[in-house]
Design a protein around this motif. Structure first.
Motif, short mmCIF file in Angstrom:
data_model
loop_
_atom_site.label_atom_id
_atom_site.label_comp_id
_atom_site.label_asym_id
_atom_site.label_seq_id
_atom_site.Cartn_x
_atom_site.Cartn_y
_atom_site.Cartn_z
N GLN A 81 -0.47 11.47 -0.76
CA GLN A 81 -0.23 10.05 -0.52
C GLN A 81 0.58 9.49 -1.68
OE1 GLN A 81 -3.79 7.73 0.07
NE2 GLN A 81 -2.75 5.77 -0.21
N PRO A 82 1.63 8.74 -1.42
CA PRO A 82 2.39 8.18 -2.55
C PRO A 82 1.58 7.11 -3.28
CG PRO A 82 3.21 7.31 -0.46
CD PRO A 82 2.21 8.36 -0.12
N TRP A 83 1.67 7.14 -4.62
CA TRP A 83 0.86 6.25 -5.45
C TRP A 83 1.69 5.22 -6.21
CZ3 TRP A 83 -3.62 7.22 -3.59
CH2 TRP A 83 -4.03 8.52 -3.29
N THR A 84 2.90 4.96 -5.73
CA THR A 84 3.82 4.11 -6.48
C THR A 84 3.90 2.68 -5.98
OG1 THR A 84 5.59 5.00 -5.08
CG2 THR A 84 5.31 6.00 -7.27
N ALA A 85 3.18 2.35 -4.91
CA ALA A 85 3.23 0.99 -4.37
C ALA A 85 2.36 0.05 -5.21
CB ALA A 85 2.79 0.99 -2.91
N GLY A 107 5.85 9.23 5.76
CA GLY A 107 4.71 10.05 6.14
C GLY A 107 4.95 11.53 6.05
N ASP A 108 6.07 11.95 5.46
CA ASP A 108 6.40 13.37 5.42
C ASP A 108 6.38 13.95 4.01
OD1 ASP A 108 8.53 11.94 4.49
OD2 ASP A 108 10.05 12.91 5.76
N GLY A 157 0.74 13.40 -4.67
CA GLY A 157 1.53 12.30 -4.15
C GLY A 157 2.54 11.80 -5.16
N ARG A 158 3.45 11.01 -4.68
CA ARG A 158 4.51 10.44 -5.51
C ARG A 158 3.93 9.55 -6.60
NH1 ARG A 158 8.74 6.31 -2.68
NH2 ARG A 158 8.44 7.82 -0.98
N CYS A 204 0.82 -1.21 0.00
CA CYS A 204 0.00 0.00 0.00
C CYS A 204 0.86 1.26 0.00
CB CYS A 204 -0.92 0.01 1.21
SG CYS A 204 -2.13 1.35 1.24
N PHE A 205 2.01 1.19 0.66
CA PHE A 205 2.91 2.34 0.74
C PHE A 205 4.32 1.91 0.33
CE2 PHE A 205 -0.46 3.44 3.74
CZ PHE A 205 -0.73 4.74 3.37
#
Length: 296
Positions: free
Chosen positions: A61-65, A56-57, A264-265, A49-50
């Motif tokens: 929200q990162p979207w690369t997982a 968390g900084d 997010g990423r 998911c992450f």
């Protein structure tokens, strides 16, 4: 149409459901780039998911997982019957684990916004997700929807995410009487609210529900909801106001803009930026309007 056909194979093949173009998704462009980024353990960016490096900084929200990447590959239309897909999914199943408690990827997790998407991609790519479906059915709220948060009330975002999963499961397996009944009750949760209004006051639930984003990930919006209902069956009159929202956003040149980018990423951008013409929104909006108007 010519503008859509000039795009990446992930978009172009879907204009006329072209099998030859679809085969190129695994070999060229965005699809091939995402496939190449799968790690030795079967995950993307080291997490389910992450990303493994996430602390968390970061903004958004990162979207690369893995979860978000698999969803994107499904939306691209990567052929689930291909050898490429089989190898990809086998690696995910063998090595990828959820951060929550180390659960195997296709066994799911504890949040329904995660489990709905796991069911959707699992069913699409031929994984047996029946046990996870059975578990999700036990968490349906009395109002017909679902919610990741501890609440007696459902959320639009989680409900649509679970509905996407149940529909994919039914399309792959035929489903069960229980899954079909749960999906109908979940649909009604959204329909009695006109897909974007509060049941109590008729007000718009959230302004961003009227903004069309892509990729949408777990986020709800009216276009995503209508695209679900397009795949699920015939139109319902209670969708009329939502369809007018879609119609109102069409530009004079016939295209739809990208209203929003969820921060997010990302692995790489697949749209030209907020406010710019969006091939993904245009493709989906045209499908929705063809489906709606084809019954009138």
């Amino acid at each position: 149409m010519s503008w859509l056909l000039e795009s990446d194979p992930a978009v172009a093949w879907q204009v006329h459901s072209d099998p030859a173009l679809r085969a190129r998704v695994a070999r060229e462009g965005w699809g091939a780039r995402l496939l190449a980024l799968q790690g030795p353990d079967g995950s993307w960016d080291g997490g389910a998911c992450f990303p493994a490096s996430y602390r968390g900084d970061e903004p958004g929200q990162p979207w690369t997982a893995t979860m978000h990447t698999l969803q994107t590959l499904q939306i691209f239309g990567l052929d689930p019957s291909s050898a490429v897909s089989a190898r990809m999914i086998a690696r995910v199943a063998a090595g990828c684990r959820w951060e929550h408690d180390g659960q195997r990827y296709f066994d799911g997790e504890v949040e329904e916004c995660i489990n709905g998407r796991t069911i959707e991609t699992g069913a699409y790519f031929g994984v047996d997700v029946a046990p996870l479906v059975a578990r999700v059915l036990t968490t349906q709220k009395a109002d017909g929807g679902w919610n990741c948060e501890p609440s007696d009330r459902s959320s639009f975002d989680t409900t649509l995410t679970v509905l996407d999963g149940l529909l994919a499961f039914e399309q792959a397996t035929g489903g069960s009487p229980a899954s079909r009944d749960a999906r109908r009750r979940g649909e009604d949760y959204l329909l009695v609210r006109g897909l974007f209004r509060r049941l109590s006051t008729g007000e718009v639930v959230k302004p961003e529900y009227l903004d069309f984003a892509f990729p949408y990930y777990w986020h709800y919006d009216v276009l995503r909801a209508l695209d679900y209902f397009r795949r699920a069956g015939p139109p319902d009159p209670r969708m009329a106001a939502a369809v007018e929202v879609v119609r109102s956003k069409r530009q004079p040149d016939g295209r739809w803009p990208l209203d929003r980018i969820h921060p997010g990423r990302v692995h790489f951008p697949i749209e030209d930026g907020a406010g710019r013409p969006s091939r993904w929104n245009t493709l989906r909006a045209l499908r929705v309007l063809d489906w709606w108007e084809g019954t009138r």
